[in-house]
Design a protein around this motif. Structure first.
Motif, PDB file in Angstrom:
ATOM      1  N   LEU A 102      31.097  22.421 -21.355  1.00 25.60           N
ATOM      2  CA  LEU A 102      31.324  20.990 -21.584  1.00 25.60           C
ATOM      3  C   LEU A 102      32.819  20.685 -21.741  1.00 25.60           C
ATOM      4  CD1 LEU A 102      29.758  18.341 -21.874  1.00 25.60           C
ATOM      5  CD2 LEU A 102      29.792  18.658 -24.346  1.00 25.60           C
ATOM      6  N   GLN A 103      33.521  21.597 -22.341  1.00 25.26           N
ATOM      7  CA  GLN A 103      34.984  21.417 -22.444  1.00 25.26           C
ATOM      8  C   GLN A 103      35.591  21.260 -21.051  1.00 25.26           C
ATOM      9  OE1 GLN A 103      37.095  20.887 -24.682  1.00 25.26           O
ATOM     10  NE2 GLN A 103      36.706  21.954 -26.603  1.00 25.26           N
TER      11      GLN A 103
ATOM     12  N   GLU B  87      27.342  26.587 -23.381  1.00 25.46           N
ATOM     13  CA  GLU B  87      27.319  25.182 -22.961  1.00 25.46           C
ATOM     14  C   GLU B  87      28.516  24.423 -23.523  1.00 25.46           C
ATOM     15  OE1 GLU B  87      23.521  23.670 -24.101  1.00 25.46           O
ATOM     16  OE2 GLU B  87      22.655  24.085 -22.143  1.00 25.46           O
ATOM     17  N   ARG B  88      28.890  24.778 -24.711  1.00 31.07           N
ATOM     18  CA  ARG B  88      30.034  24.089 -25.313  1.00 31.07           C
ATOM     19  C   ARG B  88      31.307  24.370 -24.507  1.00 31.07           C
ATOM     20  NH1 ARG B  88      31.577  24.624 -31.574  1.00 31.07           N
ATOM     21  NH2 ARG B  88      32.139  26.697 -30.949  1.00 31.07           N
TER      22      ARG B  88
ATOM     23  N   ARG C  36      27.345  10.243 -19.745  1.00 31.08           N
ATOM     24  CA  ARG C  36      26.356  11.261 -20.119  1.00 31.08           C
ATOM     25  C   ARG C  36      25.692  11.870 -18.898  1.00 31.08           C
ATOM     26  NH1 ARG C  36      25.231   8.136 -24.755  1.00 31.08           N
ATOM     27  NH2 ARG C  36      23.647   6.960 -23.651  1.00 31.08           N
TER      28      ARG C  36
ATOM     29  N   PHE D 119      26.975  12.122 -15.988  1.00 29.85           N
ATOM     30  CA  PHE D 119      27.970  12.989 -15.357  1.00 29.85           C
ATOM     31  C   PHE D 119      28.045  14.340 -16.081  1.00 29.85           C
ATOM     32  CE2 PHE D 119      32.222  14.724 -15.010  1.00 29.85           C
ATOM     33  CZ  PHE D 119      32.472  14.644 -13.657  1.00 29.85           C
ATOM     34  N   LEU D 120      28.124  14.280 -17.402  1.00 28.80           N
ATOM     35  CA  LEU D 120      28.266  15.521 -18.164  1.00 28.80           C
ATOM     36  C   LEU D 120      27.008  16.382 -18.052  1.00 28.80           C
ATOM     37  CD1 LEU D 120      30.104  14.209 -21.362  1.00 28.80           C
ATOM     38  CD2 LEU D 120      31.076  15.494 -19.454  1.00 28.80           C
ATOM     39  N   ARG D 121      25.855  15.728 -18.040  1.00 30.44           N
ATOM     40  CA  ARG D 121      24.609  16.485 -17.911  1.00 30.44           C
ATOM     41  C   ARG D 121      24.570  17.196 -16.565  1.00 30.44           C
ATOM     42  NH1 ARG D 121      20.975  12.314 -19.211  1.00 30.44           N
ATOM     43  NH2 ARG D 121      20.398  12.122 -17.033  1.00 30.44           N
ATOM     44  N   ASP D 122      24.913  16.476 -15.526  1.00 28.77           N
ATOM     45  CA  ASP D 122      24.936  17.099 -14.203  1.00 28.77           C
ATOM     46  C   ASP D 122      25.970  18.203 -14.131  1.00 28.77           C
ATOM     47  OD1 ASP D 122      22.913  15.560 -13.277  1.00 28.77           O
ATOM     48  OD2 ASP D 122      24.199  14.035 -12.370  1.00 28.77           O
TER      49      ASP D 122
ATOM     50  N   LEU E 188      34.636  17.993 -19.406  1.00 30.49           N
ATOM     51  CA  LEU E 188      35.381  16.860 -19.963  1.00 30.49           C
ATOM     52  C   LEU E 188      36.660  16.610 -19.167  1.00 30.49           C
ATOM     53  CD1 LEU E 188      34.793  15.041 -22.320  1.00 30.49           C
ATOM     54  CD2 LEU E 188      36.191  16.504 -23.771  1.00 30.49           C
ATOM     55  N   GLU E 189      37.233  17.685 -18.682  1.00 30.06           N
ATOM     56  CA  GLU E 189      38.454  17.556 -17.884  1.00 30.06           C
ATOM     57  C   GLU E 189      38.194  16.832 -16.575  1.00 30.06           C
ATOM     58  OE1 GLU E 189      41.378  18.284 -18.977  1.00 30.06           O
ATOM     59  OE2 GLU E 189      40.469  18.943 -20.858  1.00 30.06           O
TER      60      GLU E 189
ATOM     61  N   PHE F  70      34.841   8.681 -24.430  1.00 30.46           N
ATOM     62  CA  PHE F  70      34.037   9.799 -24.940  1.00 30.46           C
ATOM     63  C   PHE F  70      34.557  10.261 -26.303  1.00 30.46           C
ATOM     64  CE2 PHE F  70      33.529  14.351 -25.471  1.00 30.46           C
ATOM     65  CZ  PHE F  70      32.195  14.571 -25.189  1.00 30.46           C
TER      66      PHE F  70
ATOM     67  N   VAL G 124      32.467  19.218 -29.187  1.00 27.84           N
ATOM     68  CA  VAL G 124      33.583  19.338 -28.246  1.00 27.84           C
ATOM     69  C   VAL G 124      34.648  18.269 -28.528  1.00 27.84           C
ATOM     70  CG1 VAL G 124      34.199  18.988 -25.823  1.00 27.84           C
ATOM     71  CG2 VAL G 124      32.319  20.495 -26.418  1.00 27.84           C
TER      72      VAL G 124
ATOM     73  N   LEU H 234      23.703  30.526 -25.977  1.00 27.84           N
ATOM     74  CA  LEU H 234      23.592  29.457 -24.990  1.00 27.84           C
ATOM     75  C   LEU H 234      24.370  28.214 -25.456  1.00 27.84           C
ATOM     76  CD1 LEU H 234      22.206  28.812 -22.316  1.00 27.84           C
ATOM     77  CD2 LEU H 234      20.318  27.846 -23.614  1.00 27.84           C
ATOM     78  N   TRP H 235      24.248  27.915 -26.725  1.00 30.30           N
ATOM     79  CA  TRP H 235      25.016  26.791 -27.278  1.00 30.30           C
ATOM     80  C   TRP H 235      26.502  27.011 -27.018  1.00 30.30           C
ATOM     81  CZ3 TRP H 235      23.887  22.123 -29.245  1.00 30.30           C
ATOM     82  CH2 TRP H 235      22.593  21.872 -29.667  1.00 30.30           C
TER      83      TRP H 235
ATOM     84  N   ARG I  89      20.608  17.464 -27.482  1.00 28.65           N
ATOM     85  CA  ARG I  89      21.447  18.659 -27.366  1.00 28.65           C
ATOM     86  C   ARG I  89      22.831  18.273 -26.832  1.00 28.65           C
ATOM     87  NH1 ARG I  89      19.746  23.944 -27.102  1.00 28.65           N
ATOM     88  NH2 ARG I  89      21.232  25.380 -26.152  1.00 28.65           N
ATOM     89  N   LEU I  90      22.827  17.409 -25.822  1.00 31.43           N
ATOM     90  CA  LEU I  90      24.101  16.962 -25.250  1.00 31.43           C
ATOM     91  C   LEU I  90      24.912  16.183 -26.288  1.00 31.43           C
ATOM     92  CD1 LEU I  90      25.950  16.690 -22.772  1.00 31.43           C
ATOM     93  CD2 LEU I  90      24.716  14.600 -22.183  1.00 31.43           C
TER      94      LEU I  90
ATOM     95  N   LEU J 122      26.458  18.702 -28.663  1.00 33.89           N
ATOM     96  CA  LEU J 122      27.548  19.407 -27.959  1.00 33.89           C
ATOM     97  C   LEU J 122      28.761  18.490 -27.808  1.00 33.89           C
ATOM     98  CD1 LEU J 122      25.607  21.222 -25.120  1.00 33.89           C
ATOM     99  CD2 LEU J 122      27.040  22.333 -26.824  1.00 33.89           C
TER     100      LEU J 122
ATOM    101  N   ARG K  93      24.691  21.252 -15.714  1.00 35.51           N
ATOM    102  CA  ARG K  93      23.675  21.921 -14.881  1.00 35.51           C
ATOM    103  C   ARG K  93      24.314  22.648 -13.702  1.00 35.51           C
ATOM    104  NH1 ARG K  93      19.746  16.814 -14.501  1.00 35.51           N
ATOM    105  NH2 ARG K  93      18.631  17.039 -16.463  1.00 35.51           N
TER     106      ARG K  93
END
Lengths: 182, 531
Positions: A116-117, A112-113, A163, A165-168, A120-121, A131, B52, A108-109, B44-45, B48, A171
């Protein structure tokens, strides 16, 4: 204690390596500094590797490793003779312990990583730069403001916005997010 | 949503909170499962994000495909204290600012939540500390607004940094970090092992600073106007708006870039430009005359050099298959070669016995390397030569072999060569070099290794050429392999009043020819300037 049968030493080592991000989170909760946390994670991993051969497989491995991580931080504080005030130290430990109950899914990590990449774009160029300075270069406060060109007072808001934004994005997936959205 | 918790959490993550606030945060996390989950999610974020971001900073830039290896750029371990001005620097490094403007929000759920979050946070803050906030804002507005107004505008940012580099801003020196904003008046410097990648905001142009470079960021009024003080930059510039080219200043010259890839070097004596793609107008400041330099071309603004466009044919790897056509021997020299830039063919090979007549002037199209060079500039390159075939044998007097090396000049050419007997299966090599626009001796050839040996047939023989420019100009190195007999050089020497070594018996020597090719061209080093 003799280790229980069922897991080879190599598997234990692999398991220990896979829990590195979770250990980093625990240590970060106590130090609030990425660089320091990463140094201490290395120490923690060494401790874990030393003991992993004799680890009883019936126990919760991750919880045990997180306990090791907390002890490493306490030892570090004692060694540098800059132990936080009692109230502060207790609070930091409480925060770190709150992460102990979190389960661990290495896949899962990794997933998610990757996401997240992509997320970021979707950030605006300016936000992405901020960031990278905050998380990549480990800058905070006035130093971060100087390097990023942001007003000191607007940093917190902007970082919060990033944060959220990235969290959403994590998800709902990068495709659902508007480009340049933060 | 517990906004007090959210505010504290944000402060905990990005700044330092006092012990009381920390205790309050910990208490919330300990007692409220929902808030504990929020805390876990946020940590966690954070982890990560760290991973990243580190990965991103360590990654090569694949967007530009730039010739400078992006692998040079490594993520740097950078702590806040690294940003402190160098010891002894005066003044404060803190900037206080007051910004007035509309906050841009996003559409969709994230934006709505954000707006809600900001709104309630703001109400919470103002509601409880209205008087303080008003007073603080007024003080800030009055006290530091002027600082903000006077703050130089942002013109770009650093997208990567490696090795020794620094940023000079208002007489304070800062180490540089990837992501750092670059403002008008900033001076960026790279040390002997430093490299910086600068992204200009308005122009979307990327400039890569080579080691030993200083770039001053000036403001054109419409955007950045980089001024290359010394050193070398490589630029990748997307098409600019019509009538608004990116202008780059350099010693005695100015570049107007509308969209291209180029290399620019500057030193005290002048500026040198090479264009990889597109075109760039190079303006000589002394008289505002200009030339349009296109892809594959280069030009320089420097005293003693013609202000003109040159094409560079150098640095092409050449695998050179050779076809020999013995049916059409020629009398004029050492063969008929065709060269399309990648492939060389030798169609005819000379077999005549009187090579010396053309020996001094025959010019092969093979392997021309041309570089602008400052005085003292040098080039060192390597190639392999393979002799494919010889066409004749020494029949008589081969036992009386001789070998002699000498240098001579003819016209604008400087020759250094060595001749000797030609036993079976051997050919020899001639190297020459010249420097256009200047008289001799323009070039010193350190070609002993290259010219001192006979070459075995069929086996690659590696040679190394070093040339040193004694004056500024275009340094040209031609390399060719050709056939020679022992007779011709000996005859030539005698004809030119040179004393032939003892033991030469002209009558007993035969003529031969050979074909040879160069492969694996490689330029090792060009000092002072590489266009």
């Amino acid at each position: 204690m003799e280790p229980r049968q069922g897991m080879t030493e190599e598997e234990r080592f692999r398991r220990a390596t896979a829990c590195r991000p979770a250990l980093l989170a625990v240590i970060l909760a106590m130090t609030q500094d990425f660089q320091e946390s990463e140094d201490l994670v290395q120490e923690t991993m060494l401790e874990v590797f030393k003991s992993v051969g004799s680890f009883d497989d019936s126990r919760d491995f991750l919880r045990w490793a997180k306990g090791v991580a907390r002890k490493v931080v306490l030892r570090h504080w004692a060694a540098r003779k800059r132990i936080p005030q009692t109230m502060e130290a207790e609070a930091l430990q409480t925060l770190a312990e709150s992460l102990a109950e979190e389960g661990e899914e290495p896949a899962l990590w990794e997933d998610e990583r990757r996401r997240l990449q992509e997320c970021l774009e979707r950030l605006s160029e300016r936000s992405r730069r901020l960031f990278l300075l905050r998380y990549g270069q480990n800058l905070k406060g006035p130093a971060l403001a100087e390097a990023s060109g942001f007003n000191v007072n607007s940093l917190r808001t902007t970082l919060l916005r990033i944060r959220v934004f990235l969290r959403d994005c994590l998800r709902s997936g990068p495709a659902a997010m508007e480009e340049g959205g933060a | 949503m517990n906004l007090d918790f959210e505010r504290l959490l944000a402060a905990y993550l990005d700044e330092k909170v006092n012990p009381e606030e920390l205790a309050r945060l910990a208490n919330w996390v300990q007692t409220d499962p929902a808030l504990r989950k929020r805390f876990q999610e946020e940590m966690r974020l954070a982890v990560l994000s760290r991973e990243v971001a580190r990965e991103r900073l360590a990654l090569p830039n694949t967007e530009t495909g730039h010739p400078i290896p992006s692998s040079q750029f490594q993520a740097q371990s950078s702590e806040p204290h690294h940003l402190k001005p160098a010891r002894g620097a005066a003044g404060s490094r803190f900037h206080f600012a007051f910004r007035v403007g509309w906050r841009r929000t996003t559409d969709g759920a994230a934006g709505a939540r954000l707006q809600e979050s900001h709104k309630v946070l703001a109400v919470d803050w103002w509601g409880r500390r209205l008087a303080w906030a008003l007073a603080a804002c007024l003080a800030l507005a009055l006290g530091v607004a002027s600082l903000w107004m006077n703050r130089p505008p942002e013109l770009g940012s650093l997208s990567a940094a490696a090795g020794q580099a620094e940023l000079l801003r208002k007489n304070q020196i800062y180490p540089v970090l990837a992501g750092q904003v670059v403002r008008e008046g900033d001076r960026l410097r790279t040390g002997s092992n430093g490299t910086l990648r600068l992204l200009l905001t308005r122009e979307k142009a990327e400039l890569v600073m080579a080691p030993g470079t200083e770039l001053l960021i000036e403001n054109s009024g419409e955007g950045a106007r980089p001024n290359l003080r010394w050193g070398k930059i490589t630029g990748a510039v997307p098409p600019q708006e019509p009538g608004r080219p990116l202008v780059v200043q350099a010693t005695r010259a100015r570049l107007e870039v509308v969209g291209t890839q180029f290399d620019l070097a500057a030193r005290e004596a002048g500026a040198w430009l090479r264009v990889r793609e597109g075109k760039v107008r190079l303006v000589r400041l002394a008289d505002e005359s200009s030339v349009m330099v296109k892809a594959g071309e280069f030009a320089a603004v420097e005293d003693g050099l013609p202000f003109e466009i040159r094409r560079q044919e150098a640095n092409r790897p050449a695998a050179l298959p050779v076809k020999l056509d013995y049916a059409h021997p020629r009398q004029e020299g050492d063969g008929d070669w065709s060269w399309d830039g990648l492939r060389l063919e030798q169609k005819r090979v000379s077999r005549h016995p009187f090579l010396p007549e053309n020996f001094g002037t025959s010019k092969s199209p093979i392997g021309v390397l041309e570089f602008p060079a400052v005085q003292g500039g040098s080039i060192e390159m390597e190639a392999a030569i393979v002799v494919r075939e010889t066409l004749a044998r020494i029949e008589a007097d081969a036992s009386r072999a001789f070998s002699v090396g000498f240098r001579f000049r003819q016209g604008d050419w400087l020759y250094q060569a060595r001749y000797g007997t030609l036993p079976e299966g051997r050919a020899h090599l001639v190297l020459d070099a010249d420097l256009l626009g200047r008289g001799l001796p323009p070039v010193k050839m350190a070609s002993a290794e290259a010219a001192a040996q006979w070459l075995p047939v069929g086996e690659p023989w590696r040679l190394r050429v070093q040339a040193l420019a004694a004056a500024p100009g275009w340094l040209r190195i031609r390399m060719k392999a050709w056939a020679a007999s022992t007779a011709e050089p000996a005859q030539w020497m005698l004809d030119h009043g040179m004393e032939a070594p003892a033991g030469i018996d002209r009558a007993g020597l035969q003529t031969t020819s050979a074909a040879a090719v160069f492969t694996d061209w490689k330029i090792n080093a060009v000092e002072n300037f590489e266009p």
